[in-house]
Design a protein around this motif. Structure first.
Motif, PDB file in Angstrom:
ATOM      1  N   ASP A  49      -5.319   5.157  -7.022  1.00 28.57           N
ATOM      2  CA  ASP A  49      -5.466   6.381  -6.360  1.00 28.57           C
ATOM      3  C   ASP A  49      -6.668   6.074  -5.395  1.00 28.57           C
ATOM      4  O   ASP A  49      -7.609   6.764  -5.305  1.00 28.57           O
ATOM      5  CB  ASP A  49      -5.855   6.884  -7.103  1.00 28.57           C
ATOM      6  CG  ASP A  49      -4.781   8.925  -7.256  1.00 28.57           C
ATOM      7  OD1 ASP A  49      -4.500   9.126  -6.084  1.00 28.57           O
ATOM      8  OD2 ASP A  49      -5.287   9.830  -7.956  1.00 28.57           O
ATOM      9  N   ILE A  50      -6.858   4.775  -4.437  1.00 34.53           N
ATOM     10  CA  ILE A  50      -8.232   5.016  -3.488  1.00 34.53           C
ATOM     11  C   ILE A  50      -7.918   6.236  -2.934  1.00 34.53           C
ATOM     12  O   ILE A  50      -6.905   6.649  -2.218  1.00 34.53           O
ATOM     13  CB  ILE A  50      -8.293   3.558  -2.692  1.00 34.53           C
ATOM     14  CG1 ILE A  50      -9.084   3.467  -1.858  1.00 34.53           C
ATOM     15  CG2 ILE A  50      -6.839   2.803  -1.677  1.00 34.53           C
ATOM     16  CD1 ILE A  50      -8.824   1.661  -1.689  1.00 34.53           C
ATOM     17  N   GLY A  51      -9.330   6.638  -2.684  1.00 31.87           N
ATOM     18  CA  GLY A  51      -9.376   7.918  -1.226  1.00 31.87           C
ATOM     19  C   GLY A  51      -9.838   9.401  -2.108  1.00 31.87           C
ATOM     20  O   GLY A  51      -9.775   9.826  -1.126  1.00 31.87           O
ATOM     21  N   HIS A  85     -12.172   8.561   5.817  1.00 26.13           N
ATOM     22  CA  HIS A  85     -12.734   8.718   4.026  1.00 26.13           C
ATOM     23  C   HIS A  85     -13.236   7.019   3.902  1.00 26.13           C
ATOM     24  O   HIS A  85     -14.808   7.985   3.489  1.00 26.13           O
ATOM     25  CB  HIS A  85     -11.065   8.380   3.059  1.00 26.13           C
ATOM     26  CG  HIS A  85     -11.915   7.789   1.433  1.00 26.13           C
ATOM     27  ND1 HIS A  85     -11.740   9.309   0.983  1.00 26.13           N
ATOM     28  CD2 HIS A  85     -11.704   6.542   0.752  1.00 26.13           C
ATOM     29  CE1 HIS A  85     -12.564   8.430  -0.085  1.00 26.13           C
ATOM     30  NE2 HIS A  85     -12.532   7.512  -0.230  1.00 26.13           N
ATOM     31  N   SER A  92      -2.160   5.526  -2.621  1.00 27.34           N
ATOM     32  CA  SER A  92      -2.983   6.713  -1.473  1.00 27.34           C
ATOM     33  C   SER A  92      -2.474   7.885  -1.445  1.00 27.34           C
ATOM     34  O   SER A  92      -1.450   7.994  -1.101  1.00 27.34           O
ATOM     35  CB  SER A  92      -3.582   6.185  -0.815  1.00 27.34           C
ATOM     36  OG  SER A  92      -4.990   6.861  -0.007  1.00 27.34           O
ATOM     37  N   TYR A 131       0.804  -1.458   0.244  1.00 24.13           N
ATOM     38  CA  TYR A 131       0.131   0.270  -0.079  1.00 24.13           C
ATOM     39  C   TYR A 131       1.063   0.888   0.051  1.00 24.13           C
ATOM     40  O   TYR A 131       1.453   1.212   0.837  1.00 24.13           O
ATOM     41  CB  TYR A 131      -0.912   0.295   1.373  1.00 24.13           C
ATOM     42  CG  TYR A 131      -1.825   1.131   1.556  1.00 24.13           C
ATOM     43  CD1 TYR A 131      -3.306   0.976   1.143  1.00 24.13           C
ATOM     44  CD2 TYR A 131      -1.056   2.002   2.089  1.00 24.13           C
ATOM     45  CE1 TYR A 131      -3.414   1.968   1.431  1.00 24.13           C
ATOM     46  CE2 TYR A 131      -2.156   3.483   2.564  1.00 24.13           C
ATOM     47  CZ  TYR A 131      -3.296   2.884   1.940  1.00 24.13           C
ATOM     48  OH  TYR A 131      -4.589   3.981   2.015  1.00 24.13           O
ATOM     49  N   LEU A 136      -7.249   6.952   5.487  1.00 24.42           N
ATOM     50  CA  LEU A 136      -8.079   6.183   5.178  1.00 24.42           C
ATOM     51  C   LEU A 136      -9.174   5.173   5.232  1.00 24.42           C
ATOM     52  O   LEU A 136     -10.470   5.503   4.842  1.00 24.42           O
ATOM     53  CB  LEU A 136      -8.031   4.667   3.968  1.00 24.42           C
ATOM     54  CG  LEU A 136      -8.070   4.521   3.230  1.00 24.42           C
ATOM     55  CD1 LEU A 136      -8.667   5.957   1.493  1.00 24.42           C
ATOM     56  CD2 LEU A 136      -8.100   2.838   2.442  1.00 24.42           C
TER      57      LEU A 136
END
Ligand code: ADP
Ligand code: MG
Length: 308
Positions: A226-228, A270, A259, A161, A266
């Protein structure tokens, strides 16, 4: 070594062939590649092969010349090759070196599937990744993954991650890994998650959700980029992301994330808050458990490399 064209000359004289044809075939029988092929395979060939295979020999020489002149050939990207077939000579068409390279390049490209990713990820490469101290940890972790995964792709390998601010090279590093895996024969899928979420919403009416979801569930290596970055609806969080991660966890399929948020952020900033404004700490926690199972957090720092 017998004089092949002389023999052929005699043969043709015997058969009273016309001048035109004789001229044409003189050239074919004097062709160094034809002569060499004949000598190399004489033992397997019929005694009268040169007359019986005349049409094929002519085809070979004329197609090869067309190709050399850059003309339109029988099969574009392929070149003629002589072969022995049933004691006679035949012509096969094999891909030219350029065609072979193009095919290999295409196969390579097909191993990197990308969904809503910028085009320039094609050029990302691990060897060109700057090894400054700030980013060395991430690069080392990626290289460790690559070695371990390639050595035993069926086993469970925890992915990464990558957390870090805008422009430090998170997407670049994931793309470079995907390209490297492709070179070694392994497929991966990179998805820009916020765009994918929008695409999924638009697919509901077209009944296209299940297929798109399956593609991500089953990708041998998945990189969720690009999660979040955008607020997520409860549906995207639970029925899309949640379902993908649950499946990949069960199947132990490598799943990367990038991210701008740390894992902690997160979860609390988020995933907890849905677009409707509901606070759902338990759902956020469950999702984070899956992410933590799949990936290890690495913080990337450094300058913003985006052209300003
Ligand atoms: P992030 O995903 O962390 O926001 P990107 O991976 O998009 O950052 O990188 C930002 C820009 O810098 C992109 O244009 C990318 O191509 C470029 N870049 C990042 N790392 C490198 C590198 N090692 N060598 C060359 N260009 C890089
Ligand atoms: Mg990015």
């Amino acid at each position: 070594m017998e004089d092949l064209s002389k023999t052929m000359q005699q043969l043709m004289n015997q058969r009273h062939l016309n001048d035109n044809y004789r001229q044409l075939m003189d050239k074919v029988y004097a062709d160094p590649q034809v002569i060499q092929f004949y000598h190399e395979h004489q033992a397997e060939l019929a005694a009268d092969v040169m007359t019986r295979s005349a049409a094929k020999l002519y085809e070979f020489v004329s197609e090869r010349e067309k190709l050399a002149k850059g003309g339109v050939t029988f099969a574009t990207g392929y070149e003629p090759q002589l072969l022995v077939s049933n004691h006679l000579i035949d012509v096969a068409y094999v891909p030219t070196v350029e065609t072979q390279e193009k095919q290999a390049q295409q196969a390579l490209r097909q191993r990197v599937k990308s969904i809503a990713m910028p085009k320039n990820i094609r050029d990302a490469s691990l060897t060109e990744f700057d090894q400054d101290a700030d980013r060395a940890e991430a690069l080392m972790a990626v290289l460790d993954f690559k070695d371990a995964y390639e050595a035993s792709p069926k086993r469970r390998h925890q992915a990464l991650y990558l957390a870090g601010s805008f422009g430090v090279g998170k997407t670049y590093l994931l793309a470079a890994l995907a390209n490297e895996l492709a070179t070694d024969g392994f497929s991966s899928t990179l998805v820009h998650f916020p765009s994918f979420a929008v695409e999924m919403k638009n697919s509901i009416a077209k009944n296209g959700v299940a297929d798109k979801l399956d593609a991500l569930k089953n990708a041998p290596v998945l990189m969720i980029d690009d999660i979040g970055a955008d607020a997520m609806s409860a549906w995207v969080r639970d029925d899309i992301l949640g379902v993908i991660l649950e499946y990949r966890m069960q199947e132990e399929l490598p799943t990367f994330f990038s991210s701008n948020f740390s894992m902690q952020q997160l979860e609390t900033e988020h995933l907890r808050i849905s677009t409707r404004g509901d606070d759902e700490p338990l759902k956020a926690q469950r999702l984070m458990q899956r992410i933590r199972f799949l990936a290890r957090e690495i913080t990337m720092v450094g300058v913003n490399r985006r052209p300003q």
